[in-house]
Motif scaffolding. Structure first.
Motif, PDB file in Angstrom:
ATOM      1  N   VAL A 155       4.934   6.603   6.828  1.00 59.40           N
ATOM      2  CA  VAL A 155       3.515   6.259   6.734  1.00 59.40           C
ATOM      3  C   VAL A 155       2.680   7.519   6.573  1.00 59.40           C
ATOM      4  O   VAL A 155       2.792   8.457   7.382  1.00 59.40           O
ATOM      5  CB  VAL A 155       3.067   5.475   7.987  1.00 59.40           C
ATOM      6  CG1 VAL A 155       1.573   5.222   7.977  1.00 59.40           C
ATOM      7  CG2 VAL A 155       3.829   4.160   8.066  1.00 59.40           C
ATOM      8  N   GLY A 156       1.840   7.534   5.547  1.00 58.18           N
ATOM      9  CA  GLY A 156       0.892   8.625   5.354  1.00 58.18           C
ATOM     10  C   GLY A 156      -0.232   8.510   6.374  1.00 58.18           C
ATOM     11  O   GLY A 156      -0.793   7.428   6.546  1.00 58.18           O
ATOM     12  N   VAL A 157      -0.573   9.600   7.049  1.00 59.30           N
ATOM     13  CA  VAL A 157      -1.548   9.520   8.133  1.00 59.30           C
ATOM     14  C   VAL A 157      -2.977   9.338   7.634  1.00 59.30           C
ATOM     15  O   VAL A 157      -3.822   8.844   8.373  1.00 59.30           O
ATOM     16  CB  VAL A 157      -1.471  10.737   9.091  1.00 59.30           C
ATOM     17  CG1 VAL A 157      -0.114  10.813   9.750  1.00 59.30           C
ATOM     18  CG2 VAL A 157      -1.817  12.028   8.398  1.00 59.30           C
ATOM     19  N   ARG A 158      -3.266   9.698   6.422  1.00 58.18           N
ATOM     20  CA  ARG A 158      -4.619   9.521   5.902  1.00 58.18           C
ATOM     21  C   ARG A 158      -4.845   8.095   5.428  1.00 58.18           C
ATOM     22  O   ARG A 158      -5.852   7.486   5.723  1.00 58.18           O
ATOM     23  CB  ARG A 158      -4.898  10.505   4.763  1.00 58.18           C
ATOM     24  CG  ARG A 158      -6.363  10.516   4.351  1.00 58.18           C
ATOM     25  CD  ARG A 158      -6.700  11.549   3.293  1.00 58.18           C
ATOM     26  NE  ARG A 158      -6.121  12.859   3.591  1.00 58.18           N
ATOM     27  CZ  ARG A 158      -5.289  13.489   2.774  1.00 58.18           C
ATOM     28  NH1 ARG A 158      -4.926  12.966   1.634  1.00 58.18           N
ATOM     29  NH2 ARG A 158      -4.811  14.669   3.094  1.00 58.18           N
ATOM     30  N   SER A 159      -3.886   7.532   4.715  1.00 54.01           N
ATOM     31  CA  SER A 159      -4.069   6.219   4.084  1.00 54.01           C
ATOM     32  C   SER A 159      -3.410   5.067   4.836  1.00 54.01           C
ATOM     33  O   SER A 159      -3.734   3.914   4.585  1.00 54.01           O
ATOM     34  CB  SER A 159      -3.482   6.254   2.669  1.00 54.01           C
ATOM     35  OG  SER A 159      -2.066   6.389   2.727  1.00 54.01           O
ATOM     36  N   LEU A 160      -2.462   5.364   5.696  1.00 59.14           N
ATOM     37  CA  LEU A 160      -1.565   4.378   6.300  1.00 59.14           C
ATOM     38  C   LEU A 160      -0.763   3.626   5.240  1.00 59.14           C
ATOM     39  O   LEU A 160      -0.264   2.540   5.474  1.00 59.14           O
ATOM     40  CB  LEU A 160      -2.290   3.384   7.210  1.00 59.14           C
ATOM     41  CG  LEU A 160      -2.749   3.901   8.560  1.00 59.14           C
ATOM     42  CD1 LEU A 160      -3.285   2.755   9.410  1.00 59.14           C
ATOM     43  CD2 LEU A 160      -1.686   4.661   9.316  1.00 59.14           C
TER      44      LEU A 160
ATOM     45  N   ASP B 282       0.855  -1.189   0.000  1.00 59.40           N
ATOM     46  CA  ASP B 282       0.000   0.000   0.000  1.00 59.40           C
ATOM     47  C   ASP B 282       0.884   1.229   0.000  1.00 59.40           C
ATOM     48  O   ASP B 282       1.581   1.487   0.990  1.00 59.40           O
ATOM     49  CB  ASP B 282      -0.911   0.015   1.239  1.00 59.40           C
ATOM     50  CG  ASP B 282      -1.902  -1.128   1.243  1.00 59.40           C
ATOM     51  OD1 ASP B 282      -2.626  -1.287   0.236  1.00 59.40           O
ATOM     52  OD2 ASP B 282      -1.949  -1.853   2.251  1.00 59.40           O
ATOM     53  N   ALA B 283       0.855   1.972  -1.093  1.00 57.82           N
ATOM     54  CA  ALA B 283       1.651   3.191  -1.188  1.00 57.82           C
ATOM     55  C   ALA B 283       0.817   4.377  -0.716  1.00 57.82           C
ATOM     56  O   ALA B 283      -0.388   4.451  -0.986  1.00 57.82           O
ATOM     57  CB  ALA B 283       2.111   3.423  -2.621  1.00 57.82           C
ATOM     58  N   ALA B 284       1.460   5.287  -0.009  1.00 63.37           N
ATOM     59  CA  ALA B 284       0.800   6.522   0.407  1.00 63.37           C
ATOM     60  C   ALA B 284       0.558   7.394  -0.814  1.00 63.37           C
ATOM     61  O   ALA B 284       1.303   7.320  -1.799  1.00 63.37           O
ATOM     62  CB  ALA B 284       1.676   7.264   1.417  1.00 63.37           C
TER      63      ALA B 284
ATOM     64  N   ALA C  36      10.233  -4.410   2.839  1.00 59.69           N
ATOM     65  CA  ALA C  36      10.575  -3.097   2.279  1.00 59.69           C
ATOM     66  C   ALA C  36       9.918  -1.985   3.093  1.00 59.69           C
ATOM     67  O   ALA C  36      10.547  -0.954   3.375  1.00 59.69           O
ATOM     68  CB  ALA C  36      10.149  -3.015   0.821  1.00 59.69           C
ATOM     69  N   ALA C  37       8.662  -2.194   3.502  1.00 58.61           N
ATOM     70  CA  ALA C  37       7.963  -1.203   4.314  1.00 58.61           C
ATOM     71  C   ALA C  37       8.661  -1.029   5.663  1.00 58.61           C
ATOM     72  O   ALA C  37       8.832   0.095   6.141  1.00 58.61           O
ATOM     73  CB  ALA C  37       6.506  -1.609   4.510  1.00 58.61           C
TER      74      ALA C  37
END
Length: 185
Positions: A58-63, A22-24, A51-52
């Motif tokens: 981490v994007g706070v909206r999407s995680l 899941d990419a931000a 890799a993560a």
């Protein structure tokens, strides 16, 4: 602006969409996100999860994860919205006992991320995360743009020159070249 700075996710190319499950989204407020790995055994992580762990903010909206962040100015309202976005995730996805506890944890994560932003606005930051002795360690590095001509070995492969000449341009007949190169000719 208030002088408040926070990191935003930065996507220079589509690689994050391949590297992470899941990419931000570009431009999301970001935190380091190490809390996502507190219950994980880093030695057993593979592929995109590994890799993560190793390099994902981490994007706070999407995680979602982002390899890079950029130091950006933020208003008090933008900071508060980032805290609320992260608190909602902490409550709903990670089982915080209540919204107040989730907000407290989100405030701490945002404060840690803000502490990385003592750099000039526009600075790009990368993260390298490791596990040592059962603890997660985060190392950060700032990426700087080289001054033009500073490193001739790493110059651009192509550059464009604007001219005022009306000379005929070179033309290539690619179809003809392929036809001439066909077997039996």
């Amino acid at each position: 602006m208030s002088g408040l700075r926070l990191p935003r996710t930065l996507r220079l190319d589509p690689s994050d969409t391949f590297v992470f499950a899941d990419a931000a989204e570009p431009g999301e407020w970001a935190v380091t996100g190490s809390f996502l790995f507190l219950d994980a055994d880093p030695d057993t992580l593979t592929g995109k999860a590994r890799a993560a762990f190793r390099s994902g903010f981490v994007g706070v909206r999407s995680l979602g994860f982002s390899t890079l962040v950029v130091v950006s100015e933020a208003s008090a309202a933008e900071r508060a919205a980032a805290v609320e976005d992260l608190a909602r995730h902490i409550l709903e996805r990670f089982g915080a006992p209540d919204l107040a506890a989730a907000r407290g944890a989100a405030e701490e994560e945002i404060a840690v991320s803000a502490s990385l932003c003592h750099l000039p606005v526009g600075s790009v930051v990368a993260l390298h995360r490791t596990a040592e002795g059962g603890e997660i360690r985060e190392n950060f590095r700032t990426l700087h743009q080289r001054a033009p001509g500073a490193d001739p070995l790493h110059a651009r492969a192509f550059h464009f020159i604007e001219t005022d000449e009306d000379a005929a341009e070179e033309e290539a007949d690619l179809v003809g070249l392929l036809r001439d190169a066909a077997p039996g000719r």
